[in-house]
Design an enzyme around this catalytic site. Structure first.
Site, PDB file in Angstrom:
ATOM      1  N   ASN A   1      52.190  -6.254 -27.106  1.00 11.91           N
ATOM      2  CA  ASN A   1      51.619  -7.375 -27.846  1.00 11.91           C
ATOM      3  C   ASN A   1      52.722  -8.007 -28.685  1.00 11.91           C
ATOM      4  O   ASN A   1      53.694  -7.337 -29.031  1.00 11.91           O
ATOM      5  CB  ASN A   1      50.563  -6.881 -28.840  1.00 11.91           C
ATOM      6  CG  ASN A   1      49.288  -6.469 -28.148  1.00 11.91           C
ATOM      7  OD1 ASN A   1      49.255  -6.305 -26.936  1.00 11.91           O
ATOM      8  ND2 ASN A   1      48.250  -6.300 -28.922  1.00 11.91           N
TER       9      ASN A   1
ATOM     10  N   ASP B   1      46.203  -2.719 -25.435  1.00 12.46           N
ATOM     11  CA  ASP B   1      44.896  -2.220 -25.016  1.00 12.46           C
ATOM     12  C   ASP B   1      44.991  -1.385 -23.740  1.00 12.46           C
ATOM     13  O   ASP B   1      44.192  -0.489 -23.524  1.00 12.46           O
ATOM     14  CB  ASP B   1      43.938  -3.394 -24.779  1.00 12.46           C
ATOM     15  CG  ASP B   1      43.555  -4.046 -26.099  1.00 12.46           C
ATOM     16  OD1 ASP B   1      43.249  -3.294 -27.044  1.00 12.46           O
ATOM     17  OD2 ASP B   1      43.586  -5.295 -26.198  1.00 12.46           O
TER      18      ASP B   1
ATOM     19  N   PRO C   1      43.802   4.754 -25.777  1.00 13.12           N
ATOM     20  CA  PRO C   1      42.856   5.222 -26.797  1.00 13.12           C
ATOM     21  C   PRO C   1      42.790   4.199 -27.925  1.00 13.12           C
ATOM     22  O   PRO C   1      43.799   3.583 -28.264  1.00 13.12           O
ATOM     23  CB  PRO C   1      43.491   6.530 -27.295  1.00 13.12           C
ATOM     24  CG  PRO C   1      44.937   6.427 -26.937  1.00 13.12           C
ATOM     25  CD  PRO C   1      44.997   5.599 -25.685  1.00 13.12           C
TER      26      PRO C   1
END
Ligand code: C5P
Length: 397
Positions: free
Chosen positions: A208, A276, A304
């Site tokens: 990200n 994710d 997780p």
């Protein structure tokens, strides 16, 4: 200011060692008791007798004998203080500390202690700027060692630049700041920050966008209120703050492990932009173009959810704070996220490109809690951090 505080003062061997004698005098005047420890090299610059006379305490020396061990073992000596101060901290002492060496009394005490440590480095400017010293400094900061100085100026060796021992007054101020109670003194707070990198092969990854700036500012603000901060960071653009315990990770799985290892905590702030998904079966060697135009196919597994795992886990901190970076319907999405993740607060922000928040220095957040949504005005990320830290202190009081 320092009434009743016990300092173990390790005096390293450098030309600035004489200033440590003045530090003893000033610390005692402020109410502290000072137990001096001289390295063998320090004795070339100051005498044990002068340190002992100024401290009105026994001086521990590298050439210590069994009598000392019988009186007080080095483990006990290292833990009998409220703060260990190393002044001057020479390049050699810093290297030993960073490398975990314990081959003389000073380095053994520093390895054996469970007491906070403050160092005041002093050395020749070239030695200070040497990559090895800067590496050691970063390691020590990452270990939670506090650092004061060095100052820049003309050096005893005739060179000019950073490397001079801070003035005894400045070292004393750093010692006093260490003991100054904040509303989070005695509290342990966990902060996650930065992105995670999920490998595709040894040279490629998915991630990200996250500079790590907001997480860094939050950790620093919590530290400033007196908290012990465990800072679990992915590969961020910004360096971790000083004076926090840094745990560096790459992937979400590693981040979860580091978070669980750092628990228990009184509060936890999950500011990391965790990927994710991870690539299942990441290749162990670089995926090559074979010239046929065939495209690689990646398959993904869900990572997780660290925030949700901790919020619903057995070691749940009293206060759990998550973030929600949204581009539309910010409050509705963030409110739903708070319930889904099981955290207490969500700091929601609008990261749609028009806001310029992503990668910028400002943030406009809404605090979503059980009581509803509270809009904070647009302000610097450091101001958001200070406000959040103050609210955490209130909630834990
Ligand atoms: O679901 P989303 O990624 O929008 O949630 C954001 C919040 O959840 C942030 O606080 C983030 O740090 C946390 N999070 C996490 N582990 C994940 C994904 C998000 O801790 N795998």
């Amino acid at each position: 200011m320092l009434a009743g505080k016990r300092l173990l003062l390790i005096i390293g061997g450098g030309i600035a060692a004489y200033k440590a004698l003045d530090l003893i005098r000033q610390a005692r005047r402020a109410g502290a008791t000072v137990t001096p420890v001289l390295t063998r090299a320090a004795e070339e610059f100051v005498t044990p007798l002068s340190a002992s006379a100024l401290a009105a305490e026994k001086v521990y020396r590298d050439l210590f004998d069994l009598t000392d061990e019988a009186e007080m073992g080095h483990i006990e000596l290292s833990r009998s203080a409220d703060l260990v101060v190393v002044a001057p901290a020479t390049a050699d002492l810093m290297g030993k500390m960073a490398g975990g060496l314990a081959n003389d009394l000073a380095s053994t005490l520093l390895m054996a202690t469970d007491t906070p440590v403050l160092i005041a480095p002093a050395m020749n400017v070239r030695m200070w700027e040497h990559p090895a010293t800067q590496r050691n400094l970063a390691t020590l900061r990452g270990d939670g060692v506090k650092v004061v100085g060095p100052d820049a100026g003309e050096m005893a060796c005739g060179e000019f630049g950073p490397g001079r021992l801070s003035a005894p007054e400045a070292i004393l101020a750093a010692i006093e700041a260490h003991f100054a109670d904040g509303p989070l003194t005695g509290r342990h707070v966990l902060v996650t920050s930065g992105p995670t990198h999920e490998p595709i092969d040894p040279v490629r990854y998915i991630a990200n966008r996250s500079s790590g700036q907001q997480g860094k500012d939050i950790a620093a603000a919590l530290r400033d209120l007196g908290a012990r901060v465990s800072f679990v960071t992915g590969p961020a653009d910004v360096a971790p703050p000083e004076g926090v315990e840094v745990h560096r990770v790459e992937t979400a799985a590693e981040m979860l492990r580091a978070v669980e290892a750092a628990l228990p905590a009184d509060a936890a702030v999950f500011a990391a932009a965790v990927a994710d998904w991870r690539v299942t079966d990441a290749a162990s060697s670089k995926i090559k173009k074979d010239g046929s135009g065939a495209l690689p196919t990646l398959s993904f597994a869900e990572n997780p959810d660290i925030l949700a795992t901790v919020s619903k886990g057995a070691q749940r901190p009293k206060l759990v704070v998550g973030f929600a970076a949204e581009t539309d319907d910010v409050i509705a999405h963030a409110t739903a996220k708070r319930a889904r993740k099981g955290c207490d607060w969500i700091l929601a922000n609008d990261v749609s490109p028009a806001t310029g928040i992503m990668g910028g220095t400002e943030n406009a957040v809404t605090l979503i809690s059980e009581e509803g949504a509270e809009n904070w005005p647009r302000m610097g990320k450091d101001a958001v951090a200070a406000r959040l830290a103050a609210r955490i202190a209130e909630a834990l009081a």
